[in-house]
Design a protein around this motif. Structure first.
Motif: not given
Length: 304
Positions: A162-175
């Motif tokens: 599982r990958i979690d990251w924070t996009d500067r526009r979209l906010g918290p994301q994961w996959q």
């Protein structure tokens, strides 16, 4: 590869595939990356992503660079072409093979579809079949066709990654990379380098700190982050911008008939791109003046 130690200064890039002239959606992506670099006092680079040579007609790269110059989007260094970088991609693949994270795959698309059906699954992602890991533990007598990257959490078991990251526009994301994407192709059956490997290697080589690109590419971020980690390379910060859509609501692209960018009035073209990015109306009489005002109005500064 060159020293990939992360620089403290901002480095951004625009990386078009020269499959034809830029269209309005392309200009939005180029402008966003340029504005973000300038708003942070950083450098802005251009990388011609022609790794898929058969899809890149002669002269398209020169046309793209000419279009960018017409709207004053000029790189701080000479552009690079991915078609000259094969040795670097091979070196990266060799490292992944040596560490056990890359393996040869003998599966055709038909074989992958059959394996998925046997598992009772029919799920596809953007038209691509989620690879079920058939060759992860050996070719089983099949001839090698491609090379893939394991997307499990570890080499010792099949635990999901599982990958979690924070996009500067979209906010918290994961996959869930393992279940939603499957093992990623690094080198294709036709011998061409896959986009995912090339972009990761080149971003690190150019010391890119911030990737600013269209929202349609946000889905690529987890697999690129996983690949960066397996290669021991620094991970950039990501900002995915709004998409320009056609009259049918689909993303504007060359594949769905997007027209070449109209640059008969460069200032008007920049204004349209700025509007798509949510910039306010800027009272400028020339493209250079407009760009200066747009840097000050760029909403994604400072970088956190």
């Amino acid at each position: 590869m060159a020293d990939a130690g992360r620089t403290s200064r901002y480095v951004g890039r625009f990386a078009p595939s020269p499959t034809g002239p830029l269209h309005e959606g392309s200009l939005v992506a180029a402008l966003a990356s340029w504005l973000d670099a300038r708003a942070h006092g950083g450098r802005w680079l251009i990388r011609i992503e022609d790794v898929d040579g058969p899809r890149c007609p002669p002269g398209a790269d020169a046309m793209v660079l000419s279009q960018l110059a017409q709207v004053n989007l000029l790189p701080d260094e000479p552009p690079i072409w991915q078609s000259t970088r094969g040795a670097a991609y091979q070196a990266a693949l060799d490292r992944l093979v040596a560490s056990g994270w890359a393996y040869p795959c003998g599966c055709s698309r038909k074989a992958i579809a059959e394996a998925i059906a046997q598992q009772g699954q029919t799920r596809a992602r953007h038209g691509e079949l989620v690879y079920p890991g058939t060759c992860r533990h050996g070719l089983r007598g099949l001839p090698a066709r491609a090379w893939r990257l394991r997307t499990t959490a570890t080499l010792q078991d099949e635990q999901d990654r599982r990958i979690d990251w924070t996009d500067r526009r979209l906010g918290p994301q994961w996959q869930d990379l393992t279940r939603e994407v499957g093992d990623v192709v690094l080198k294709r059956a036709d011998g061409l380098w896959a986009y995912q490997l090339a972009v990761v290697v080149d971003d690190a080589w150019q010391q890119v700190t911030d990737v600013v690109r269209g929202e349609d590419l946000a889905d690529n971020t987890p697999r690129q982050m996983h690949l960066l980690e397996r290669l021991g390379l620094p991970c950039p910060t990501y900002l995915h911008t709004p998409l320009v859509r056609g009259a049918n609501g689909e993303k504007l692209s060359k594949q769905n008939g997007a027209q070449a960018l109209d640059l008969s009035d460069p200032l008007a073209a920049l204004r349209r791109a700025g509007e798509a990015l949510g910039l306010p109306h800027l009272a400028a009489a020339a493209s250079g003046e407009w760009l200066g005002q747009a840097v000050k109005a760029w909403p994604y500064r400072p970088r956190q």
